[in-house]
Structure formats: C-alpha cells, structure tokens
Design a protein around this motif. Structure first.
Motif, PDB file in Angstrom:
ATOM      1  N   VAL A   1      42.538  45.850  36.687  1.00 36.18           N
ATOM      2  CA  VAL A   1      41.766  44.618  36.858  1.00 36.18           C
ATOM      3  C   VAL A   1      40.761  44.781  37.996  1.00 36.18           C
ATOM      4  N   SER A   2      39.489  44.699  37.649  1.00 33.13           N
ATOM      5  CA  SER A   2      38.450  44.709  38.676  1.00 33.13           C
ATOM      6  C   SER A   2      37.952  43.286  38.907  1.00 33.13           C
ATOM      7  N   ASN A   3      37.355  43.071  40.063  1.00 28.84           N
ATOM      8  CA  ASN A   3      36.863  41.749  40.457  1.00 28.84           C
ATOM      9  C   ASN A   3      37.947  40.667  40.355  1.00 28.84           C
ATOM     10  N   PRO A   4      39.097  40.886  40.987  1.00 30.99           N
ATOM     11  CA  PRO A   4      40.186  39.901  40.903  1.00 30.99           C
ATOM     12  C   PRO A   4      39.927  38.692  41.808  1.00 30.99           C
ATOM     13  N   VAL A   5      40.656  37.630  41.526  1.00 34.10           N
ATOM     14  CA  VAL A   5      40.628  36.458  42.400  1.00 34.10           C
ATOM     15  C   VAL A   5      41.192  36.844  43.763  1.00 34.10           C
ATOM     16  N   LEU A   6      40.884  36.027  44.752  1.00 36.23           N
ATOM     17  CA  LEU A   6      41.402  36.268  46.092  1.00 36.23           C
ATOM     18  C   LEU A   6      42.839  35.780  46.198  1.00 36.23           C
ATOM     19  N   ASN A   7      43.761  36.710  46.416  1.00 38.74           N
ATOM     20  CA  ASN A   7      45.144  36.367  46.739  1.00 38.74           C
ATOM     21  C   ASN A   7      45.717  37.507  47.578  1.00 38.74           C
ATOM     22  N   ALA A   8      46.997  37.418  47.899  1.00 42.92           N
ATOM     23  CA  ALA A   8      47.602  38.411  48.788  1.00 42.92           C
ATOM     24  C   ALA A   8      47.541  39.814  48.184  1.00 42.92           C
TER      25      ALA A   8
ATOM     26  N   SER B   1      34.449  41.445  45.536  1.00 42.87           N
ATOM     27  CA  SER B   1      34.923  40.982  44.247  1.00 42.87           C
ATOM     28  C   SER B   1      34.192  39.696  43.872  1.00 42.87           C
ATOM     29  N   THR B   2      33.879  39.555  42.596  1.00 36.50           N
ATOM     30  CA  THR B   2      33.293  38.311  42.119  1.00 36.50           C
ATOM     31  C   THR B   2      34.367  37.253  41.864  1.00 36.50           C
ATOM     32  N   GLY B   3      35.648  37.646  41.956  1.00 42.81           N
ATOM     33  CA  GLY B   3      36.729  36.699  41.748  1.00 42.81           C
ATOM     34  C   GLY B   3      36.823  36.209  40.316  1.00 42.81           C
TER      35      GLY B   3
END
Length: 333
Positions: free
Chosen positions: A178-185, A326-328
């Motif tokens: 997975v590229s450009n994932p959402v922001l999380n830990a 990342s674009t999220g």
C-alpha cells in the motif's frame, strides 16, 4: 501617523510611508510565518532563473588497507544541477489626488486608511511566501511543478542518482503493498524507517534522521498530536505501547516535531509528510531577489498615482532525500 504627508518631490513616496511598510514587514516576520519554522539555505540570486545549485555526496566507509598498500580513493558524485526558479509577485493600490489632499490636511480617516492599506500590502506579499512554501509540499506529490533535483516530482517512486548503476529509490510512504496510506501509527512508523534508509549519491546509507518533523495540514494536526503523545495507539487502549508513542520513540533515541502548514488547501487535507530537518537545511534553497517591500516612487497610470510593492523569490528543493510523503489516499487493512 500624524506626520504622514505627501512628498514635495514629484513621484517620491513620503519616507514615513516607506517606514510604515518596513515596520509592518518586521512585525509580520516577528509574529511568525509557517516557512520560518523550517531550516533552509537562503541564496541571493545573481542571474534570474539561471543560477544553479546541486547537492553533494558524502563519503563511504574507509577502505581496508594493508601494509605498503596505497590509500583508498573516494570519488565524489554531486547531485543533479538544479536551476533555481524565482517568481515575482506584485501589489498596487491607487493613491488618488483626493486621497493625497486628505493626507495633506491630516484627515484622520485618510491617515487610518493608509495605516491599514500599507501593512495590508506587506501581508499580501508574505502570503505569497507562505503559499509557495506550502506548494513545495502538496504539489511536490505527483506533479513536476516542484522537482527533487533529478527532474522528477519531489515525492516520487523512482528517484534516480547521479552515479550510474544505482537502483532507483522511492520517497512515497509505502506500507507493504500500500502506497500513499492514511496517517496512523503504522504508516508513520514506516515513514520514519524509509527516511532512515535512503542512500546518498554514491550509494552510501545516510543513516538515522534524528531531527525529524511530521508536517501536516491543519485538518490533520489533531491526529498528529494524538499520535505523538499517546502511549497506546491512540485508538486502542491497554494493548501495549504504540509504535510511535513517547516511550518507544525515546527508547529509539528519537523524537519528532509536529509542524502545521496552514496554507495547504482543503483539497489536500489528507496529505502528510515526514522531513529530516538536518538534511533539509542543505537540500532546500530559497532563492531570493528581494523580500516584500514598498517601492520608493509612485507609478502614474491614467493620471492616478499608485503605490507599488513586490517580492521575488522561490523555494527550490535541490534534492529529495530530506522528505517522505503520502497523499493519504489509501486505507491500511
């Protein structure tokens, strides 16, 4: 303000008005601007849109040398030459005969209007600095408006090196497939790791980035602070220490700042970035002709005098190894 009048010299702006603009500029800078929170190299332009800059390679490990053998030789590979781009922004406000007359008569409304207009011009030009700095981040992801020195977008999956034969590198945050994932830990932890694993221009590992910042738009600021200060997740309590929480980060000898870019547009609210501030200092150049300033002379247009102000500058990343982004756009399972 009572001393503001018009100059007796034709087309010369009264020194008190110029001083008002200078004071406004000083106050704006002192109040705080987003881009001032970041390190960069400032370069005074000599040749507009023609000056060049490049990053430098480091040295690899020393060469094992036995008795009588010649010392090992290191070959330096500079980064790609980058032309430093600058853009000029201007503001103009009319200075009519009627307004000039009212200033001569010390009309309080006219004086107050001037005291608002001139700082407003300076604020408008500083806004250009803020907006262009933010563009370096959010337009660096997937467009060539901002490049990383190698001619590719600043944040790209296939960055090249000046030394022939080196594999391409990505500075797009990638977790598994997975590229450009959402922001999380999980994604933030991976961003830290990617930043630590970049190779320089000769293929030498840059090593751990110790002075690190998580850069987010205003919409993600609360999420960023929860990740930084929560020990447990932050969304699942009592299941062990979070991978980017204070305890684990301290054990790694790391910490990270959170820097908010307030001028990232709402359409890019999911974008986020991790930067190595120590590398950024040498890999981001602000090319500048002049700061926001008021011109000392009026310009006459159709019989009306105009106050003029302008600035000319440009933020230029000359390398890409200071940032991952990342674009999220994609969720993690």
């Amino acid at each position: 303000m009572a001393n503001i009048s018009t100059s007796t010299v034709a087309n010369l702006v009264d020194p008190a008005i110029v001083r008002l603009a200078d004071e406004a500029q000083e106050q704006i800078v002192a109040k705080g601007l987003d881009y001032k929170l970041f390190p960069y190299t400032e370069f005074e332009v000599q040749n507009i849109n023609a000056d060049k800059w490049s990053s430098l390679s480091g040295f690899g490990a020393g060469t094992l040398t036995i008795e009588g053998q010649s010392y090992g030789v290191d070959y330096m590979y500079d980064g790609f030459d980058k032309t430093l781009a600058v853009r000029k922004y201007t503001k103009r406000i009319p200075f009519t005969e009627e307004f000039e007359y009212e200033l001569q008569k010390k009309n309080q409304m006219a004086v107050t209007k001037l005291a608002t207009l001139v700082p407003g011009m300076m604020q408008a030009l500083n806004l250009n600095w803020e907006q262009d700095w933010a563009k370096m981040f959010y337009l660096g992801a997937g467009t060539t408006f901002i490049t990383g020195g190698d001619g590719l977008s600043l944040i790209n999956s296939a960055h090249t090196s000046s030394k022939p034969g080196l594999a391409t590198q990505t500075n797009i945050v990638t977790v598994g497939a997975v590229s450009n994932p959402v922001l999380n830990a999980t994604s933030l932890r991976q961003a830290f790791i990617q930043l630590d694993r970049f190779l320089d221009n000769v293929g030498v590992l840059l090593g751990s980035a110790m002075d690190v910042a998580l850069v987010v738009p205003r919409a993600l600021a609360d999420t960023a602070f929860r990740l930084k200060y929560s020990e447990y997740g932050p969304d699942t309590a009592n299941l062990g220490y979070g991978t980017v929480g204070p305890m684990v980060m301290s054990k790694l000898g790391k910490s990270f700042k959170i820097l908010t870019l307030n001028h990232i547009p709402d359409a890019y609210d999911d974008y986020w970035f991790v930067v190595a501030l120590d590398r950024m200092k040498s890999q981001v150049v602000i090319a500048k002709c002049w700061d926001p300033s008021l011109k000392p002379t009026f310009q006459g247009i159709d019989g009306v005098k105009h106050l003029l102000s302008s600035t000319m500058f440009g933020p230029n990343p000359v390398d890409w190894k200071w940032i991952v982004g990342s674009t999220g756009a994609n969720a993690l399972a």
